[in-house]
Design a protein around this motif. Structure first.
Motif, mmCIF file in Angstrom:
data_model
loop_
_atom_site.group_PDB
_atom_site.id
_atom_site.type_symbol
_atom_site.label_atom_id
_atom_site.label_comp_id
_atom_site.label_asym_id
_atom_site.label_seq_id
_atom_site.Cartn_x
_atom_site.Cartn_y
_atom_site.Cartn_z
ATOM 1 N N ARG B 86 0.782 -1.271 -0.118
ATOM 2 C CA ARG B 86 0.232 -0.057 -0.002
ATOM 3 C C ARG B 86 0.688 1.524 0.048
ATOM 4 O O ARG B 86 0.784 2.450 -0.557
ATOM 5 N N ILE B 87 2.097 1.186 0.794
ATOM 6 C CA ILE B 87 3.153 2.165 0.606
ATOM 7 C C ILE B 87 3.782 2.705 -0.240
ATOM 8 O O ILE B 87 3.917 3.765 -1.534
ATOM 9 N N LYS B 89 2.777 1.449 -3.922
ATOM 10 C CA LYS B 89 1.788 2.042 -4.498
ATOM 11 C C LYS B 89 1.653 3.799 -4.392
ATOM 12 O O LYS B 89 1.543 4.561 -5.366
ATOM 13 N N GLY B 90 1.694 4.102 -3.074
ATOM 14 C CA GLY B 90 2.372 5.900 -3.192
ATOM 15 C C GLY B 90 3.257 6.807 -3.949
ATOM 16 O O GLY B 90 3.451 7.851 -3.404
ATOM 17 N N PHE B 91 4.742 5.860 -4.551
ATOM 18 C CA PHE B 91 5.492 6.464 -4.876
ATOM 19 C C PHE B 91 5.849 6.333 -6.206
ATOM 20 O O PHE B 91 5.461 5.168 -7.041
ATOM 21 N N SER B 92 6.241 7.702 -7.361
ATOM 22 C CA SER B 92 6.573 7.701 -8.531
ATOM 23 C C SER B 92 8.242 7.068 -8.513
ATOM 24 O O SER B 92 8.714 6.525 -7.165
ATOM 25 N N GLU B 95 10.537 9.618 -7.457
ATOM 26 C CA GLU B 95 10.950 9.788 -5.867
ATOM 27 C C GLU B 95 11.588 8.536 -5.384
ATOM 28 O O GLU B 95 12.103 8.958 -4.084
#
Lengths: 430, 108
Positions: B86-87, B89-92, B95
């Motif tokens: 879940r975490i 998937k929050g970064f490009s 990043e």
């Protein structure tokens, strides 16, 4: 982590920070922030993080943290004390490392006024402390409610929504309750500090009752019809606490209209309900007192801020972070406060050095326990939207632990909850 | 101590350049990449300062930038985890590379 490694980290981090700031800015202006004064009001999850990280990212800045208490008690995981398996020492932190290792001036005093024109903070002890930039992290306060004024009634009916003596008092009342007693918890209306907190509290008091006073029960009288992590809590209650926890929604007459603190009763539309232990968590929360005194709040009682820098949209050179700030898209949680503080600290360092301010990037990781070995989480990684009006999650990211997960997964998340506390507390006060 | 200062300096510049030299990828075309110090600090609330964990949660102070990026991409693509999927998937990509380089530099 040993003290020497901690110091090494800071020196390295400081050096790296300075250099990448310089390379981002494209010119050599080392030490421009030197001598600048940053004052932080509030030594909780948000404020203490900001103090430490401003110093970490530019050690030449003079940082003063104003916090009345000698020790800070964490709200996150304080429900384990109510459940009878956590202890206060595990959730209590102090400012020794802040002073000795990170060279933050810690002033144990209460900030009572801010003069945004003269740029000074006045304290109860009579000090006047000057700042170039001020960071305000005062947490929450409670509006008065019919029959419940926190300052008058919290000794009889603890809210325990600021951890510390209130947590101990509520625990003592639970211990003194006879088997067969009724515990009423009344959660607040939105928005409030720690959205899943009241339901974790119901779970862990349920754990205590089931193991020690099995004829007793918890009734949650809610002014809402839905709540944070509802599916996961309901699943956990069905699994562990059938007959021990009853949730009464607003639609089913759950909303409390008045409190009788002396009689430990609450009134709803349909009449009075008597508790043996009453935990009333006041609705209509607002930013901690100094925020209003400093003129930083709007009519909602919370503080509007620029979401990239967390600078107040009311007063220049004053930043507001943590539960007191209005941050659309993010919950009011300790972890959210910690990451808002980092974004704010970097913005403050950049502004004082005349460097461009990075876009903000924040996150929230929030564990809740249903039993000592049944944990679950919600999380999000936040980017600022292009118009800088709110924080948003990247598509498909974040969210809740899955429903129906195995006992092993729940156990692992319960372990991670304690790992999270150990690490975030070291990140802040260590 | 001098040696410790020297390495992050070089990597710090490298990380900054990497961020700016990164070709824009379609899904993240419009997304600004935050300062690597901030991105990295966002890991420390769970994994401990500089990635040095007090226990229960894995430490991340001893893995190379390449390995960290690889691991995060595996989480993003569905490798079993409680929360890291879940975490991640929050970064490009940009990043991930910036934060991993910064954490590697902090711990050299």
């Amino acid at each position: 982590m040993t003290k020497s490694t901690r110091r090494d980290f800071l020196q390295i981090a400081g050096a790296t920070g300075a250099i990448s700031a310089l390379s981002l800015a494209g010119c050599a202006q080392m030490g421009k922030g030197s001598g600048a004064r940053v004052v932080v009001i509030g030594g909780g999850y948000a404020g203490a993080t900001a103090a430490k990280y401003v110093k970490t990212w530019d050690s030449s800045i003079d940082v003063t943290l104003i916090e009345p208490k000698q020790k800070y008690v964490s709200c996150p995981l304080s429900n384990t004390v109510l459940g009878g398996f956590g202890d206060m020492a595990k959730i209590t932190f102090d400012y020794t490392a802040m002073k000795n290792d990170h060279k933050v001036n810690v002033v144990h005093d209460m900030a009572t006024a801010v003069d945004p024109a003269k740029k000074t903070v006045t304290t109860k002890g009579g000090q006047s402390i000057a700042y170039d930039r001020l960071i305000v992290a005062p947490g929450i306060d409670f509006n008065d409610f019919p029959g419940y004024v926190a300052s008058q009634h919290e000794d009889m009916v603890p809210h325990a929504w600021k951890a510390g003596p209130q947590t101990v008092l509520l625990r003592k009342q639970l211990e003194a309750m006879d088997d067969g007693g009724v515990v009423i918890i009344s959660p607040p209306t939105n928005p409030y500090r720690c959205p899943p907190g009241p339901y974790e509290r119901a779970s862990l008091i349920g754990f205590y009752l089931k193991t020690k006073k099995p004829r007793s029960k918890v009734i949650v009288m809610d002014p809402k019809d839905k709540f944070s992590k509802q599916g996961l809590f309901t699943e956990g209650w069905n699994m562990h606490y059938k007959g021990y926890i009853e949730w009464v929604s607003k639609a089913n007459d759950g909303a409390v209209l008045e409190v009788d603190a002396k009689g430990k009763r609450v009134r709803t539309d349909f009449g009075w309900h008597k508790a043996d232990v009453l935990n009333f968590i006041p609705p209509k929360q607002k930013a901690g007192g100094i925020a209003a005194a400093a003129g930083l709040t709007d009519k909602s009682g919370w503080c509007p801020v620029n979401l990239q820098t967390f600078e107040s949209t009311i007063h220049k050179d004053i930043h507001v972070i943590g539960d007191a700030a209005i941050v659309p898209g993010m919950p009011k949680s300790g972890n959210a406060g910690n990451t808002e503080a980092k974004a704010c600290a970097l913005a403050v360092v950049s502004l004082l050095n005349g460097d461009p301010v990075s876009t903000a990037h924040t996150s929230n990781t929030c564990y809740s326990l249903i039993t000592p070995s049944h944990g679950m989480s919600v999380n999000a990684t936040y980017h600022l939207t292009e118009d800088s009006k709110k924080y948003t999650k990247m598509k498909g990211s974040g969210g809740l632990s899955p429903m129906g997960a195995s006992a092993d997964v729940r156990k692992q998340e319960a372990k991670y909850a304690w790992g999270w506390l150990a690490n975030i507390s070291t990140d802040i006060w260590g | 101590m001098l040696r410790k200062f020297a390495i992050p300096m070089a990597v710090g510049v490298g990380a900054a350049l990497t961020v700016f030299a990164m070709p824009a990828q379609s899904m993240e075309k419009k997304m600004a990449v935050a300062d690597a110090r901030l991105l990295a600090a966002g890991c420390f609330n769970c994994h401990g300062p500089a990635g040095e964990s007090q226990g229960h949660i894995d430490e991340i102070n001893d893995i190379s930038a390449d390995k960290m990026v690889k691991k995060m991409k595996e989480f993003r693509e569905g490798k079993a985890s409680t929360i890291m999927g879940r975490i991640a998937k929050g970064f490009s990509d940009a990043e991930l590379m910036a934060l991993a380089a910064h954490i590697e530099a902090l711990n050299k």
